[in-house]
Design a protein around this motif. Structure first.
Motif, PDB file in Angstrom:
ATOM      1  N   HIS A   1      44.102  39.545  79.351  1.00  0.00           N
ATOM      2  CA  HIS A   1      44.011  38.328  80.150  1.00  0.00           C
ATOM      3  C   HIS A   1      43.232  37.194  79.468  1.00  0.00           C
ATOM      4  O   HIS A   1      43.709  36.058  79.431  1.00  0.00           O
ATOM      5  CB  HIS A   1      43.386  38.643  81.518  1.00  0.00           C
ATOM      6  N   THR A   2      42.068  37.481  78.916  1.00  0.00           N
ATOM      7  CA  THR A   2      41.234  36.427  78.323  1.00  0.00           C
ATOM      8  C   THR A   2      41.965  35.714  77.199  1.00  0.00           C
ATOM      9  O   THR A   2      42.038  34.486  77.177  1.00  0.00           O
ATOM     10  CB  THR A   2      39.907  37.022  77.801  1.00  0.00           C
ATOM     11  N   GLN A   3      42.525  36.475  76.255  1.00  0.00           N
ATOM     12  CA  GLN A   3      43.253  35.875  75.143  1.00  0.00           C
ATOM     13  C   GLN A   3      44.577  35.267  75.626  1.00  0.00           C
ATOM     14  O   GLN A   3      45.000  34.232  75.120  1.00  0.00           O
ATOM     15  CB  GLN A   3      43.527  36.908  74.043  1.00  0.00           C
ATOM     16  N   PHE A   4      45.206  35.909  76.587  1.00  0.00           N
ATOM     17  CA  PHE A   4      46.467  35.401  77.124  1.00  0.00           C
ATOM     18  C   PHE A   4      46.276  34.007  77.713  1.00  0.00           C
ATOM     19  O   PHE A   4      47.042  33.087  77.418  1.00  0.00           O
ATOM     20  CB  PHE A   4      47.025  36.362  78.173  1.00  0.00           C
ATOM     21  N   LYS A   5      45.262  33.820  78.538  1.00  0.00           N
ATOM     22  CA  LYS A   5      45.016  32.522  79.157  1.00  0.00           C
ATOM     23  C   LYS A   5      44.572  31.492  78.112  1.00  0.00           C
ATOM     24  O   LYS A   5      44.954  30.336  78.175  1.00  0.00           O
ATOM     25  CB  LYS A   5      43.959  32.627  80.265  1.00  0.00           C
ATOM     26  N   GLN A   6      43.772  31.924  77.146  1.00  0.00           N
ATOM     27  CA  GLN A   6      43.261  31.008  76.125  1.00  0.00           C
ATOM     28  C   GLN A   6      44.379  30.506  75.204  1.00  0.00           C
ATOM     29  O   GLN A   6      44.349  29.366  74.756  1.00  0.00           O
ATOM     30  CB  GLN A   6      42.186  31.716  75.303  1.00  0.00           C
ATOM     31  N   HIS A   7      45.362  31.345  74.927  1.00  0.00           N
ATOM     32  CA  HIS A   7      46.420  31.006  73.968  1.00  0.00           C
ATOM     33  C   HIS A   7      47.813  30.971  74.596  1.00  0.00           C
ATOM     34  O   HIS A   7      48.804  31.093  73.895  1.00  0.00           O
ATOM     35  CB  HIS A   7      46.398  32.013  72.816  1.00  0.00           C
ATOM     36  N   GLU A   8      47.873  30.779  75.891  1.00  0.00           N
ATOM     37  CA  GLU A   8      49.139  30.821  76.614  1.00  0.00           C
ATOM     38  C   GLU A   8      50.182  29.854  76.031  1.00  0.00           C
ATOM     39  O   GLU A   8      51.374  30.158  75.996  1.00  0.00           O
ATOM     40  CB  GLU A   8      48.877  30.482  78.083  1.00  0.00           C
TER      41      GLU A   8
ATOM     42  N   ARG B   1      44.890  46.106  86.645  1.00  0.00           N
ATOM     43  CA  ARG B   1      44.423  46.655  87.929  1.00  0.00           C
ATOM     44  C   ARG B   1      43.533  45.676  88.700  1.00  0.00           C
ATOM     45  O   ARG B   1      43.246  45.867  89.867  1.00  0.00           O
ATOM     46  CB  ARG B   1      43.700  47.975  87.706  1.00  0.00           C
ATOM     47  N   HIS B   2      43.080  44.598  88.015  1.00  0.00           N
ATOM     48  CA  HIS B   2      42.260  43.573  88.671  1.00  0.00           C
ATOM     49  C   HIS B   2      43.102  42.373  89.093  1.00  0.00           C
ATOM     50  O   HIS B   2      42.569  41.367  89.538  1.00  0.00           O
ATOM     51  CB  HIS B   2      41.147  43.118  87.734  1.00  0.00           C
ATOM     52  N   GLY B   3      44.419  42.483  88.903  1.00  0.00           N
ATOM     53  CA  GLY B   3      45.322  41.407  89.293  1.00  0.00           C
ATOM     54  C   GLY B   3      45.436  40.281  88.277  1.00  0.00           C
ATOM     55  O   GLY B   3      45.947  39.215  88.590  1.00  0.00           O
ATOM     56  N   LYS B   4      44.957  40.520  87.058  1.00  0.00           N
ATOM     57  CA  LYS B   4      44.995  39.486  86.023  1.00  0.00           C
ATOM     58  C   LYS B   4      46.188  39.720  85.097  1.00  0.00           C
ATOM     59  O   LYS B   4      46.473  40.844  84.707  1.00  0.00           O
ATOM     60  CB  LYS B   4      43.697  39.487  85.232  1.00  0.00           C
ATOM     61  N   GLN B   5      46.839  38.616  84.719  1.00  0.00           N
ATOM     62  CA  GLN B   5      48.039  38.699  83.895  1.00  0.00           C
ATOM     63  C   GLN B   5      47.687  38.979  82.431  1.00  0.00           C
ATOM     64  O   GLN B   5      46.729  38.448  81.893  1.00  0.00           O
ATOM     65  CB  GLN B   5      48.823  37.402  83.986  1.00  0.00           C
ATOM     66  N   PHE B   6      48.488  39.835  81.808  1.00  0.00           N
ATOM     67  CA  PHE B   6      48.396  40.103  80.378  1.00  0.00           C
ATOM     68  C   PHE B   6      49.807  40.309  79.876  1.00  0.00           C
ATOM     69  O   PHE B   6      50.758  40.295  80.660  1.00  0.00           O
ATOM     70  CB  PHE B   6      47.507  41.317  80.086  1.00  0.00           C
ATOM     71  N   CYS B   7      49.966  40.463  78.573  1.00  0.00           N
ATOM     72  CA  CYS B   7      51.327  40.666  78.066  1.00  0.00           C
ATOM     73  C   CYS B   7      51.338  41.613  76.871  1.00  0.00           C
ATOM     74  O   CYS B   7      50.320  41.845  76.226  1.00  0.00           O
ATOM     75  CB  CYS B   7      51.981  39.342  77.688  1.00  0.00           C
TER      76      CYS B   7
END
Length: 79
Positions: free
Chosen positions: A31-38, A8-14
Protein backbone atom coordinates in the motif's frame (compact mmCIF):
# COMPACT_ATOMS: atom_id res chain seq x y z
CA UNK A 1 0.23 -3.53 -13.67
CA UNK A 2 -0.70 -7.06 -12.78
CA UNK A 3 -3.65 -7.38 -10.47
CA UNK A 4 -4.63 -5.30 -7.48
CA UNK A 5 -6.15 -6.50 -4.25
CA UNK A 6 -6.95 -5.31 -0.74
CA UNK A 7 -4.99 -6.40 2.33
CA UNK A 8 -6.51 -7.48 5.64
CA UNK A 9 -6.57 -3.80 6.75
CA UNK A 10 -8.57 -2.77 3.69
CA UNK A 11 -5.64 -1.06 1.98
CA UNK A 12 -5.01 -1.49 -1.74
CA UNK A 13 -1.84 -3.14 -3.03
CA UNK A 14 -0.88 -4.81 -6.28
CA UNK A 15 1.12 -7.59 -7.86
CA UNK A 16 3.24 -6.61 -10.85
CA UNK A 17 4.87 -8.83 -13.44
CA UNK A 18 8.19 -7.37 -14.52
CA UNK A 19 10.78 -8.45 -17.03
CA UNK A 20 14.36 -8.66 -15.80
CA UNK A 21 17.64 -10.26 -16.80
CA UNK A 22 16.36 -13.34 -14.93
CA UNK A 23 13.08 -13.57 -16.84
CA UNK A 24 9.60 -12.58 -15.74
CA UNK A 25 9.22 -11.97 -12.01
CA UNK A 26 6.13 -11.23 -9.93
CA UNK A 27 6.67 -8.53 -7.31
CA UNK A 28 4.34 -7.24 -4.62
CA UNK A 29 3.81 -3.51 -4.25
CA UNK A 30 2.34 -2.88 -0.81
CA UNK A 31 0.00 0.00 0.00
CA UNK A 32 2.63 2.61 0.97
CA UNK A 33 4.64 2.25 -2.24
CA UNK A 34 1.49 1.73 -4.31
CA UNK A 35 -0.02 5.05 -3.20
CA UNK A 36 3.32 6.88 -3.47
CA UNK A 37 3.99 5.67 -7.04
CA UNK A 38 0.46 5.08 -8.31
CA UNK A 39 1.05 7.38 -11.31
CA UNK A 40 3.98 5.20 -12.48
CA UNK A 41 2.26 1.85 -12.02
CA UNK A 42 0.58 1.35 -15.38
CA UNK A 43 0.69 -1.47 -17.90
CA UNK A 44 3.57 -0.94 -20.30
CA UNK A 45 5.35 1.66 -18.16
CA UNK A 46 9.13 1.54 -18.19
CA UNK A 47 10.20 1.75 -14.57
CA UNK A 48 13.21 0.85 -12.48
CA UNK A 49 12.39 -1.00 -9.28
CA UNK A 50 14.41 -1.45 -6.14
CA UNK A 51 13.04 -4.58 -4.49
CA UNK A 52 13.62 -6.54 -1.33
CA UNK A 53 13.74 -10.29 -1.69
CA UNK A 54 12.38 -12.62 0.97
CA UNK A 55 12.77 -16.31 0.12
CA UNK A 56 11.15 -16.59 -3.31
CA UNK A 57 9.12 -13.36 -3.04
CA UNK A 58 10.11 -9.84 -4.10
CA UNK A 59 8.57 -6.68 -2.65
CA UNK A 60 8.87 -3.18 -4.08
CA UNK A 61 10.95 -0.78 -2.01
CA UNK A 62 10.99 2.14 -4.47
CA UNK A 63 10.11 2.96 -8.07
CA UNK A 64 11.53 5.45 -10.56
CA UNK A 65 10.78 6.14 -14.19
CA UNK A 66 13.37 4.24 -16.23
CA UNK A 67 14.60 7.43 -17.96
CA UNK A 68 15.20 9.06 -14.55
CA UNK A 69 17.09 6.00 -13.36
CA UNK A 70 19.31 6.14 -16.45
CA UNK A 71 20.03 9.85 -16.01
CA UNK A 72 20.92 9.30 -12.33
CA UNK A 73 23.61 6.76 -13.30
CA UNK A 74 26.74 8.54 -14.54
CA UNK A 75 28.42 5.23 -15.44
CA UNK A 76 25.88 4.42 -18.19
CA UNK A 77 26.32 6.41 -21.42
CA UNK A 78 23.09 7.78 -22.86
CA UNK A 79 22.52 7.34 -26.60
Amino acid sequence: MGRSDVDRHGKQFCFMNIYSAFGQIEVTCWHTQFKQHEDLIKRGSQVALLCKKNDDKAMVDSIKPYAKWLSDRPDIPLN
